[in-house]
Write a protein that holds these residues in place. Structure first.
Motif, mmCIF file in Angstrom:
data_model
loop_
_atom_site.group_PDB
_atom_site.id
_atom_site.type_symbol
_atom_site.label_atom_id
_atom_site.label_comp_id
_atom_site.label_asym_id
_atom_site.label_seq_id
_atom_site.Cartn_x
_atom_site.Cartn_y
_atom_site.Cartn_z
ATOM 1 N N ALA A 1 0.827 -1.208 0.000
ATOM 2 C CA ALA A 1 0.000 0.000 0.000
ATOM 3 C C ALA A 1 0.861 1.258 0.000
ATOM 4 O O ALA A 1 0.571 2.227 -0.723
ATOM 5 N N TYR B 1 0.737 4.237 -2.779
ATOM 6 C CA TYR B 1 0.194 5.506 -2.299
ATOM 7 C C TYR B 1 1.252 6.606 -2.259
ATOM 8 O O TYR B 1 0.975 7.755 -2.616
ATOM 9 N N TYR C 1 -4.792 5.751 5.105
ATOM 10 C CA TYR C 1 -5.238 6.178 3.781
ATOM 11 C C TYR C 1 -4.532 5.382 2.679
ATOM 12 O O TYR C 1 -5.117 5.105 1.630
ATOM 13 N N ALA C 2 -3.294 4.998 2.937
ATOM 14 C CA ALA C 2 -2.592 4.149 1.972
ATOM 15 C C ALA C 2 -3.285 2.807 1.838
ATOM 16 O O ALA C 2 -3.491 2.298 0.726
ATOM 17 N N SER D 1 -6.415 2.809 -0.210
ATOM 18 C CA SER D 1 -6.179 2.884 -1.656
ATOM 19 C C SER D 1 -5.990 1.507 -2.288
ATOM 20 O O SER D 1 -6.045 1.378 -3.514
ATOM 21 N N PRO E 1 -10.046 0.810 -3.926
ATOM 22 C CA PRO E 1 -10.696 2.109 -4.114
ATOM 23 C C PRO E 1 -12.201 2.041 -3.880
ATOM 24 O O PRO E 1 -12.885 1.129 -4.339
#
Length: 457
Positions: free
Chosen positions: A257, A261, A323-324, A327, A330
């Motif tokens: 990730a 990211y 947040y990574a 991702s 999605p």
């Protein structure tokens, strides 16, 4: 008195610092994780302890719920308003009231964030060490008894808050603790409010313990073939007494990730991230000792850096892990959970959790504060997919049951909120009802952050 009467009086008192706009209500009733929106009836922005007192007096008289709101970074539904009411956004109470490097103490307001606090302190040669990752508010960190990446060296909020100013449900203002290093004077009221998640009172001022900025800081990272080797290395490092300021681990999915990211090129395998604080000689000795131990456990690519920009880049990756990980899928939501176990049980807990995640069919990267036995699982689910959500929540419950069986706790960092309410009796037994008794004594009408932490009426 009705809620409409209360809001009319608050509007007269606060003016444009009261909002009933749909966007403000949704923002304050939402969550960073999987909880459905539960907006309040209004949002207010107080600026003084006396204003908070008056707001609570009005709400207490009309049985209107009051929900405190800091930076909105909580993950267990702490700031949702399932019964409506008034959301108390503390962001305008964000001042450093005083900072005394002689006594190593700062007095601050609750809406101040940890990054802004340390920015203010930087010229004094001191800092506030508790780092939960997100740029959380100091008041929110106290209310959830936050910890984080530096706990292994500096402790949690429990160890770094000396005193509080708190407004009780009926508007009374009390002060707890003192500026002294210790006290044997009566009940530890400061500790009572730390971790109370806004259910016992509203924190409006905090006296914090500060620490000297280390002469030198060295950060490092290394890779392992598997999580068992990484955790084994950490246990050995701790047993050898090597002083670490931070020691974090991430699994292969988290490394993947990060690469997508942040554009990094980490090998997609488990990693340890470490940091040492102290004199140049002490830091060099600790870093060298760490390197020798992790090499014995098969670590590769051990790199370390002392330049501020290089260290900040390393920890920026870790701080953006949530947040990574999002991702990786999605549009997904996350059921985020954490447990904390004795260090001797950490490898087993991580391994069994990984097997549970594989069996579930979900994508669920694991990362955590390996130095204190606390780790997180970010279970990614399709937004609106109730079957996946149920699977993830069942997996999270198994993690908690496992932690309790190992002598640990259902949460080392995230707190209870609404998300882990049904697990409290399993961990605490009769002590949970005693928490409810304390809640009833301080908030007899139950207006403070209802639906969270304690047994529900």
């Amino acid at each position: 008195m009705t809620i409409d009467t209360v809001l009319t009086e608050l509007s007269s008192m606060l003016g444009d610092r009261l909002s009933r706009s749909k966007s403000d209500l949704l923002h304050h009733g939402g969550s960073e994780s999987h909880f459905a929106p539960a907006p309040p009836d209004a949002v207010v922005w107080p600026e003084t302890t006396n204003e908070v007192s008056r707001i609570l007096q009005l709400c207490h008289g009309a049985n209107v719920p009051v929900i405190p709101f800091g930076a909105g970074t909580s993950l267990e539904g702490h700031t949702s308003a399932p019964s409506g009411g008034v959301c108390l956004n503390m962001s305008r109470m964000n001042a450093v009231i005083s900072a005394d490097p002689g006594d190593m103490i700062a007095v601050v307001q609750p809406g101040l964030t940890r990054e802004d606090l340390n920015h203010e302190l930087r010229t004094l040669g001191v800092f506030f060490p508790v780092d939960p990752g997100a740029n959380a508010s100091i008041g929110g960190m106290a209310a959830t008894r936050a910890s984080g990446t530096t706990t292994v060296r500096y402790g949690s909020m429990r160890d770094n808050v000396l005193g509080l100013t708190v407004v009780l449900a009926d508007g009374r203002i009390i002060k707890t603790g003192s500026r002294a290093a210790k006290s044997a004077s009566g009940y530890d009221m400061t500790a009572l409010f730390l971790g109370s998640e806004g259910t016992l009172g509203i924190i409006t001022e905090l006296t914090l313990r500060l620490h000297g900025i280390p002469e030198q800081i060295n950060a490092g990272i290394c890779a392992f073939a598997d999580m068992a080797a990484a955790v084994g290395a950490v246990q050995q490092v701790i047993q050898m007494g090597i002083p670490m300021a931070r020691i974090e681990f991430v699994d292969a999915d988290t490394a993947r990730a990060f690469n997508g990211y942040a554009g990094t090129d980490m090998p997609e395998c488990p990693h340890l991230l470490v940091e040492f604080h102290g004199s140049p000689a002490a830091v060099a000795e600790a870093s060298e000792g760490f390197g020798k131990i992790v090499k014995d456990f098969g670590a590769t690519g051990y790199q370390h850096a002392t330049r501020t920009e290089d260290r900040n880049a390393l920890w920026k990756i870790r701080h953006h892990a949530y947040y990574a990980v999002l991702s990786l899928r999605p549009g997904a939501r996350a059921v985020v959970t954490d447990i904390c176990v004795p260090i001797s049980k950490l490898a087993q807990a991580v391994e069994e959790t990984q097997l549970d995640i594989i069996a579930s069919g979900l994508l669920g990267p694991i990362l955590g504060h390996v130095g204190d036995g606390n780790f997180h699982a970010i279970l990614l689910i399709e937004d609106g997919n109730e079957a996946e959500k149920a699977t993830a929540k069942a997996l999270a419950t198994r993690m908690s049951d496992r932690a309790i069986a190992m002598g640990g706790t259902i949460t080392g960092e995230h707190g209870i909120g609404m998300g882990k309410l049904d697990l409290m009796e399993t961990e605490h037994g009769a002590a949970w009802s005693v928490m409810g008794d304390i809640k009833s004594a301080l908030d007899p009408t139950g207006i403070l952050n209802p639906g969270k932490l304690v047994p529900q009426p």
